[in-house]
Scaffold this motif. Sequence first.
Motif, PDB file in Angstrom:
ATOM      1  N   LEU A 201      32.386  41.352  51.895  1.00  0.00           N
ATOM      2  CA  LEU A 201      31.396  41.402  50.819  1.00  0.00           C
ATOM      3  C   LEU A 201      30.242  40.457  51.100  1.00  0.00           C
ATOM      4  N   ALA A 202      29.081  40.846  50.613  1.00  0.00           N
ATOM      5  CA  ALA A 202      27.953  39.921  50.598  1.00  0.00           C
ATOM      6  C   ALA A 202      28.216  38.913  49.488  1.00  0.00           C
ATOM      7  N   TYR A 203      27.755  37.687  49.707  1.00  0.00           N
ATOM      8  CA  TYR A 203      27.800  36.713  48.626  1.00  0.00           C
ATOM      9  C   TYR A 203      26.443  36.047  48.523  1.00  0.00           C
ATOM     10  N   LEU A 204      26.160  35.529  47.338  1.00  0.00           N
ATOM     11  CA  LEU A 204      24.894  34.865  47.061  1.00  0.00           C
ATOM     12  C   LEU A 204      25.183  33.490  46.480  1.00  0.00           C
ATOM     13  N   THR A 205      24.310  32.554  46.741  1.00  0.00           N
ATOM     14  CA  THR A 205      24.400  31.249  46.104  1.00  0.00           C
ATOM     15  C   THR A 205      23.302  31.198  45.043  1.00  0.00           C
ATOM     16  N   VAL A 206      23.730  31.135  43.787  1.00  0.00           N
ATOM     17  CA  VAL A 206      22.813  31.118  42.648  1.00  0.00           C
ATOM     18  C   VAL A 206      23.130  29.869  41.827  1.00  0.00           C
ATOM     19  N   ASP A 207      22.136  29.036  41.629  1.00  0.00           N
ATOM     20  CA  ASP A 207      22.317  27.789  40.875  1.00  0.00           C
ATOM     21  C   ASP A 207      23.494  26.980  41.434  1.00  0.00           C
ATOM     22  N   GLY A 208      23.619  26.966  42.760  1.00  0.00           N
ATOM     23  CA  GLY A 208      24.670  26.190  43.406  1.00  0.00           C
ATOM     24  C   GLY A 208      26.058  26.807  43.337  1.00  0.00           C
ATOM     25  N   ARG A 209      26.152  28.033  42.833  1.00  0.00           N
ATOM     26  CA  ARG A 209      27.448  28.706  42.692  1.00  0.00           C
ATOM     27  C   ARG A 209      27.538  29.877  43.663  1.00  0.00           C
ATOM     28  N   MET A 210      28.739  30.064  44.233  1.00  0.00           N
ATOM     29  CA  MET A 210      28.979  31.216  45.105  1.00  0.00           C
ATOM     30  C   MET A 210      29.342  32.407  44.216  1.00  0.00           C
ATOM     31  N   LEU A 211      28.541  33.481  44.317  1.00  0.00           N
ATOM     32  CA  LEU A 211      28.766  34.674  43.499  1.00  0.00           C
ATOM     33  C   LEU A 211      28.964  35.897  44.373  1.00  0.00           C
ATOM     34  N   ILE A 212      29.838  36.796  43.910  1.00  0.00           N
ATOM     35  CA  ILE A 212      29.957  38.124  44.502  1.00  0.00           C
ATOM     36  C   ILE A 212      29.645  39.133  43.412  1.00  0.00           C
ATOM     37  N   VAL A 213      29.146  40.285  43.837  1.00  0.00           N
ATOM     38  CA  VAL A 213      28.584  41.284  42.930  1.00  0.00           C
ATOM     39  C   VAL A 213      29.382  42.581  43.044  1.00  0.00           C
ATOM     40  N   GLY A 214      29.922  43.055  41.935  1.00  0.00           N
ATOM     41  CA  GLY A 214      30.711  44.295  41.930  1.00  0.00           C
ATOM     42  C   GLY A 214      29.848  45.534  41.819  1.00  0.00           C
ATOM     43  N   SER A 215      28.896  45.686  42.729  1.00  0.00           N
ATOM     44  CA  SER A 215      27.911  46.766  42.608  1.00  0.00           C
ATOM     45  C   SER A 215      28.444  48.124  43.041  1.00  0.00           C
ATOM     46  N   TYR A 216      29.244  48.164  44.100  1.00  0.00           N
ATOM     47  CA  TYR A 216      29.745  49.419  44.667  1.00  0.00           C
ATOM     48  C   TYR A 216      28.599  50.396  44.898  1.00  0.00           C
ATOM     49  N   ALA A 217      27.453  49.836  45.368  1.00  0.00           N
ATOM     50  CA  ALA A 217      26.237  50.599  45.673  1.00  0.00           C
ATOM     51  C   ALA A 217      25.734  51.396  44.469  1.00  0.00           C
ATOM     52  N   GLY A 218      26.024  50.916  43.258  1.00  0.00           N
ATOM     53  CA  GLY A 218      25.549  51.595  42.054  1.00  0.00           C
ATOM     54  C   GLY A 218      26.420  52.758  41.615  1.00  0.00           C
ATOM     55  N   ALA A 219      27.640  52.822  42.128  1.00  0.00           N
ATOM     56  CA  ALA A 219      28.559  53.891  41.722  1.00  0.00           C
ATOM     57  C   ALA A 219      28.900  53.745  40.238  1.00  0.00           C
ATOM     58  N   GLN A 220      29.462  54.804  39.674  1.00  0.00           N
ATOM     59  CA  GLN A 220      29.779  54.825  38.247  1.00  0.00           C
ATOM     60  C   GLN A 220      31.015  54.000  37.899  1.00  0.00           C
ATOM     61  N   LYS A 221      31.767  53.571  38.935  1.00  0.00           N
ATOM     62  CA  LYS A 221      32.978  52.795  38.681  1.00  0.00           C
ATOM     63  C   LYS A 221      32.924  51.497  39.480  1.00  0.00           C
ATOM     64  N   ASP A 222      33.726  50.540  39.061  1.00  0.00           N
ATOM     65  CA  ASP A 222      33.810  49.268  39.774  1.00  0.00           C
ATOM     66  C   ASP A 222      34.565  49.466  41.087  1.00  0.00           C
ATOM     67  N   PRO A 223      34.250  48.664  42.095  1.00  0.00           N
ATOM     68  CA  PRO A 223      35.035  48.719  43.326  1.00  0.00           C
ATOM     69  C   PRO A 223      36.464  48.220  43.064  1.00  0.00           C
ATOM     70  N   ALA A 224      37.397  48.621  43.905  1.00  0.00           N
ATOM     71  CA  ALA A 224      38.810  48.267  43.708  1.00  0.00           C
ATOM     72  C   ALA A 224      39.012  46.761  43.638  1.00  0.00           C
ATOM     73  N   TRP A 225      38.239  46.003  44.427  1.00  0.00           N
ATOM     74  CA  TRP A 225      38.448  44.545  44.434  1.00  0.00           C
ATOM     75  C   TRP A 225      38.164  43.916  43.068  1.00  0.00           C
ATOM     76  N   VAL A 226      37.308  44.539  42.252  1.00  0.00           N
ATOM     77  CA  VAL A 226      37.036  44.030  40.904  1.00  0.00           C
ATOM     78  C   VAL A 226      38.312  44.100  40.063  1.00  0.00           C
ATOM     79  N   HIS A 227      38.998  45.247  40.127  1.00  0.00           N
ATOM     80  CA  HIS A 227      40.247  45.406  39.372  1.00  0.00           C
ATOM     81  C   HIS A 227      41.298  44.405  39.862  1.00  0.00           C
ATOM     82  N   ASN A 228      41.329  44.204  41.184  1.00  0.00           N
ATOM     83  CA  ASN A 228      42.292  43.259  41.751  1.00  0.00           C
ATOM     84  C   ASN A 228      42.035  41.839  41.234  1.00  0.00           C
ATOM     85  N   LEU A 229      40.766  41.424  41.205  1.00  0.00           N
ATOM     86  CA  LEU A 229      40.445  40.071  40.741  1.00  0.00           C
ATOM     87  C   LEU A 229      40.693  39.904  39.245  1.00  0.00           C
ATOM     88  N   ARG A 230      40.469  40.957  38.485  1.00  0.00           N
ATOM     89  CA  ARG A 230      40.740  40.865  37.049  1.00  0.00           C
ATOM     90  C   ARG A 230      42.242  40.693  36.801  1.00  0.00           C
TER      91      ARG A 230
END
Length: 152
Positions: free
Chosen positions: A64-93
Amino acid sequence: MTTMAEIDKDKLVSDTAALDDFNRGVVEEFRANGGKVGGPFEGGNLLLLHTTGAKSGQPRLSPLAYLTVDGRMLIVGSYAGAQKDPAWVHNLRAHPRAHVEVGTEAYDVDVRELPADERDATYPKVTEIAPVFAEYQAKTPRAIPLFELTRA
């Protein structure tokens, strides 16, 4: 060299075998080059996210791509704009602790999904750094989730 425009993102979202093959190649390149990947990800920040399957309990691996925003490491559950979340989102939840490989380092992380108000305040900062995430959000009615990773 493959560019993002040459990658069929819709195929990767709809064909899990194609996505698995694509991800396998990215993981191999990442590990062979100390966390550096070329092609569509060249110059970007990439990590390997190890999660536990929400239903299966089996280990899962996602580059996954990650971004540093306000000093925090963030990952984005975009799935290229698909209608559903990527599987890793469900796993992390289901299991909000994970393991990451970043460059040549590997460590455990605690994962926190940003609540709606914080997500809404942070998403514009994400799109300022990586405008592609604005395009992905425009393609889907779901609010693309953001996750903060903190070294455990």
